[in-house]
Design a protein around this motif. Sequence first.
Motif, PDB file in Angstrom:
ATOM      1  N   UNK A 178       0.774  -1.215   0.084  1.00 22.76           N
ATOM      2  CA  UNK A 178       0.023  -0.149  -0.046  1.00 22.76           C
ATOM      3  C   UNK A 178       0.949   1.121  -0.030  1.00 22.76           C
ATOM      4  N   UNK A 179       2.300   1.111   0.491  1.00 19.83           N
ATOM      5  CA  UNK A 179       2.990   2.540   0.248  1.00 19.83           C
ATOM      6  C   UNK A 179       3.818   2.644  -1.206  1.00 19.83           C
ATOM      7  N   UNK A 180       3.570   1.614  -2.000  1.00 19.33           N
ATOM      8  CA  UNK A 180       4.153   1.460  -3.212  1.00 19.33           C
ATOM      9  C   UNK A 180       3.154   1.469  -4.323  1.00 19.33           C
ATOM     10  N   UNK A 181       2.113   2.511  -4.445  1.00 18.14           N
ATOM     11  CA  UNK A 181       1.172   2.604  -5.342  1.00 18.14           C
ATOM     12  C   UNK A 181       1.728   3.136  -6.932  1.00 18.14           C
ATOM     13  N   UNK A 182       1.276   2.683  -7.962  1.00 18.74           N
ATOM     14  CA  UNK A 182       1.605   3.294  -9.183  1.00 18.74           C
ATOM     15  C   UNK A 182       2.903   3.458  -9.317  1.00 18.74           C
ATOM     16  N   UNK A 183       3.877   2.423  -9.070  1.00 24.67           N
ATOM     17  CA  UNK A 183       5.383   2.883  -9.122  1.00 24.67           C
ATOM     18  C   UNK A 183       5.707   2.385 -10.567  1.00 24.67           C
ATOM     19  N   UNK A 184       6.781   2.779 -10.948  1.00 21.97           N
ATOM     20  CA  UNK A 184       7.464   2.212 -12.289  1.00 21.97           C
ATOM     21  C   UNK A 184       8.324   1.039 -12.163  1.00 21.97           C
ATOM     22  N   UNK A 185       8.783   0.639 -13.263  1.00 25.29           N
ATOM     23  CA  UNK A 185       9.556  -0.657 -13.099  1.00 25.29           C
ATOM     24  C   UNK A 185      10.941  -0.509 -11.940  1.00 25.29           C
ATOM     25  N   UNK A 186      11.211  -1.556 -11.117  1.00 22.67           N
ATOM     26  CA  UNK A 186      12.236  -1.388 -10.507  1.00 22.67           C
ATOM     27  C   UNK A 186      12.735  -2.521 -10.061  1.00 22.67           C
ATOM     28  N   UNK A 187      13.770  -2.698  -9.351  1.00 22.33           N
ATOM     29  CA  UNK A 187      14.167  -4.289  -9.058  1.00 22.33           C
ATOM     30  C   UNK A 187      13.242  -5.097  -7.956  1.00 22.33           C
ATOM     31  N   UNK A 196       9.965  -4.565  -8.147  1.00 28.47           N
ATOM     32  CA  UNK A 196       8.977  -4.943  -8.880  1.00 28.47           C
ATOM     33  C   UNK A 196       9.188  -4.474 -10.319  1.00 28.47           C
ATOM     34  N   UNK A 197       9.448  -5.745 -11.105  1.00 31.87           N
ATOM     35  CA  UNK A 197      10.168  -5.322 -12.250  1.00 31.87           C
ATOM     36  C   UNK A 197       9.198  -4.757 -13.469  1.00 31.87           C
ATOM     37  N   UNK A 198       8.009  -4.981 -13.247  1.00 34.30           N
ATOM     38  CA  UNK A 198       7.042  -4.227 -14.082  1.00 34.30           C
ATOM     39  C   UNK A 198       6.257  -3.179 -13.600  1.00 34.30           C
ATOM     40  N   UNK A 199       6.719  -2.838 -12.247  1.00 30.66           N
ATOM     41  CA  UNK A 199       6.112  -1.843 -11.423  1.00 30.66           C
ATOM     42  C   UNK A 199       4.767  -2.189 -10.639  1.00 30.66           C
ATOM     43  N   UNK A 200       3.900  -1.562 -10.201  1.00 31.77           N
ATOM     44  CA  UNK A 200       2.812  -1.655  -9.484  1.00 31.77           C
ATOM     45  C   UNK A 200       1.558  -0.943  -9.921  1.00 31.77           C
ATOM     46  N   UNK A 201       0.447  -1.587  -9.590  1.00 31.24           N
ATOM     47  CA  UNK A 201      -0.740  -0.694 -10.063  1.00 31.24           C
ATOM     48  C   UNK A 201      -1.344   0.137  -9.101  1.00 31.24           C
ATOM     49  N   UNK A 215       2.701  -5.825 -10.706  1.00 31.81           N
ATOM     50  CA  UNK A 215       2.169  -5.910 -12.396  1.00 31.81           C
ATOM     51  C   UNK A 215       2.624  -7.138 -12.754  1.00 31.81           C
ATOM     52  N   UNK A 216       3.829  -7.814 -12.422  1.00 30.83           N
ATOM     53  CA  UNK A 216       4.458  -8.956 -13.316  1.00 30.83           C
ATOM     54  C   UNK A 216       3.659 -10.289 -12.730  1.00 30.83           C
ATOM     55  N   UNK A 217       3.540 -10.152 -11.354  1.00 26.52           N
ATOM     56  CA  UNK A 217       2.668 -11.329 -10.649  1.00 26.52           C
ATOM     57  C   UNK A 217       1.454 -11.319 -11.318  1.00 26.52           C
ATOM     58  N   UNK A 218       0.763 -10.255 -11.436  1.00 28.84           N
ATOM     59  CA  UNK A 218      -0.830 -10.257 -11.937  1.00 28.84           C
ATOM     60  C   UNK A 218      -0.598 -10.889 -13.499  1.00 28.84           C
ATOM     61  N   UNK A 219       0.354 -10.498 -14.002  1.00 32.05           N
ATOM     62  CA  UNK A 219       0.187 -10.718 -15.563  1.00 32.05           C
ATOM     63  C   UNK A 219       0.480 -12.246 -15.746  1.00 32.05           C
ATOM     64  N   UNK A 220       1.414 -12.809 -14.882  1.00 27.46           N
ATOM     65  CA  UNK A 220       1.714 -14.265 -14.929  1.00 27.46           C
ATOM     66  C   UNK A 220       0.723 -15.030 -14.258  1.00 27.46           C
ATOM     67  N   UNK A 221       0.022 -14.721 -13.173  1.00 32.83           N
ATOM     68  CA  UNK A 221      -0.941 -15.469 -12.783  1.00 32.83           C
ATOM     69  C   UNK A 221      -2.381 -15.288 -13.456  1.00 32.83           C
ATOM     70  N   UNK A 222      -2.526 -14.246 -14.353  1.00 31.53           N
ATOM     71  CA  UNK A 222      -3.730 -13.777 -15.262  1.00 31.53           C
ATOM     72  C   UNK A 222      -3.698 -14.540 -16.397  1.00 31.53           C
ATOM     73  N   UNK A 223      -2.441 -15.129 -16.562  1.00 28.15           N
ATOM     74  CA  UNK A 223      -2.516 -15.905 -17.942  1.00 28.15           C
ATOM     75  C   UNK A 223      -3.576 -17.119 -17.897  1.00 28.15           C
ATOM     76  N   UNK A 224      -3.506 -17.701 -16.833  1.00 25.45           N
ATOM     77  CA  UNK A 224      -4.244 -18.953 -16.823  1.00 25.45           C
ATOM     78  C   UNK A 224      -5.750 -18.730 -17.206  1.00 25.45           C
ATOM     79  N   UNK A 225      -6.496 -17.908 -16.611  1.00 24.54           N
ATOM     80  CA  UNK A 225      -7.854 -17.502 -16.805  1.00 24.54           C
ATOM     81  C   UNK A 225      -8.117 -16.964 -18.243  1.00 24.54           C
TER      82      UNK A 225
END
Lengths: 342, 292
Positions: free
Chosen positions: B43-52, B54-59, B65-75
């Motif tokens: 909650x203190x890292x909202x809307x961040x750019x790519x970093x070490x 969070x490789x693709x940032x946060x929403x 974002x990377x985790x959501x992208x990977x986990x979202x592939x299935x559905x």
Amino acid sequence: MSVAQATNPVVARPSADAVGSWVRRILNLVAITAAVLLLASVITFALGAMAKTNPAAAVLGETATEADIARLDRQFGLDRPLVVQYADWLGSAVRGDLGVSWFTTVPVSDSIAQALPVDLSIALLAIVLAILIGGAAGIGAALSNGGIFDRTVTIVCSLLGTLPPFVIGMALIVVFAVKADLLPAGGYVPIQEDPAEWLRFAILPSFALSLDVAASIARQLRTSLVGALRENYAIGAQMRGFSRRRVLFGHVLRNAAAPALAVIGLAIPLVIGGAVMTEKLFGLPGIAQLALQASEKGDVPVVLGTLLVTAVVVVLASLVVNVAQTALDPASRREPAKGGLG
Amino acid sequence: MRTLKALWAQPASRFAFAILSVIAFLVVFGGAVAPYDPLRQFSDEVLQGPSAKHLLGTDYVGRDVLSRLLAGTRLSVVGALEAVVIAAVLGVPSGLASAWMGRIGEWVSLRIADTLIILPFTVFAIAVAGTIGNGLQQAMVAVGVLISPMFFRVTRAVALGLRRTQYVEAAELMGATQWWTLRKHIWSKVLPNVAVAAAQATGASLLVVASLSFLGIGVQPPTPTWGGMLSADLGYLAQQSWAPIFPALLMMATVGSLNILADGIRDAGSPRRRRPGLVARLHRKETIDVAA
């Protein structure tokens, strides 16, 4: 038989056993249109009949007694046999009465009449843009057959096909509304109030919507133009000294435009369906907002009304394209092309 | 078997196959290889750019974002596949049958296909959600039913063409049952065409499923899907205008690979034709994609 032929019946050759009389052709078209409309209405009504929400329970809330529910069922006519309900519903729908919302008791046709022009005007502008963009790209690609422009058009068209249209819309919002601040990112002004303002709000959604169709038109137009330019009459005209450009615009384009028109016919459901997507993107007060809100509440008459009206719009638009195609293409005037509304 | 070998001989098809293998891996293990729980909110890292971290940032609520992208592939993918299976089950048998039906049955089956083609996916899916219920299964059945004419038309066209060939006529004259002809002569010719249609339909269905989750139909937030992520990005385009690029790229790679594979199967099925270059092959795509 190749798959390309198989999946695209509109450009397939007319069958040899077809008898080429105008009356028969029109009767055939009317029969197909009527059957499709009837089937669409059956599908729509069947969805309503399968609905899980009991309107009385939904409207009256949890405190409703069985007598209340029975009274409301009778008021909505839901205690009659399904066939009677269907006949009644269809009869009213033909006269323009789609019932009233279960929640607001506003006539469904009034709500749709308010929302539909939004989608129609956007979709129409999108088709005009698609014809302009796709036509220019297709003609240019055919003229530079095998050249750099041709290759670029082909690759861009293929890439566009791999993206859902709303992603393109989002890119347009970023470029034109967020970065450049040229156009509004959302909102709407009805065309009858202020056409210039309408255009400012409608141009981005229409452009986003048009690119897919433009790609299909460009692809089809290029293929049929390149084919037609190799025909004897086109080569003959060039040998008599007409420029390539003149042969293309004066002779070939008219013949090659019919398959591209067929593409537009097939694209109409996509454009109308896509208009629904752009509504959400750009915050337009169109038919999808109506349908989505009704769908969340389980307001069945509104949901069914939007589906039926959309189907009718698509069928009528396809009919127009079909007639235009016949008028343009001498070959399809002789014999009715199979494949119906396409 | 020969078709499969010819398919494997094409570099483009091997490339597409490699990408699709990665996607298939993510469908099964996407949630497991994701660096974080796709629902966990930093909650203190909202809307961040790519970093070490969070490789693709946060929403917008600080989810990785990377985790959501990977986990979202299935559905995203399984939903699309489900719709295609439903479409094939509906479309292929009816397409075969319509080639042997009388004129009335043929006319009616063609009109049903016409009707399903004119119904727009989004409006129909909204209607299904509003009447039968809003869930992944309902949405997939709706999409499957509307895609089924693709299979119906391909199957019917191939079967009609074969029916008039002399060897099928000869077999029928010699007393072969329709079932025998179907199994012996028709099926092997229909199958490659159905495979092409299936690859195209899967791509189309992926786009439709993404569009529906964008509208909030089918899979509900916060469950991650590609379309749902794009829908969430829409509200924050001013802050994070690059965010839609990642789900869009993943979708482009998947749908593009499926299209290349469809072309590859088509070419592999016709061994006598010289294989044209990539651009020339793109030109041959006169078929109109359903959802494109």
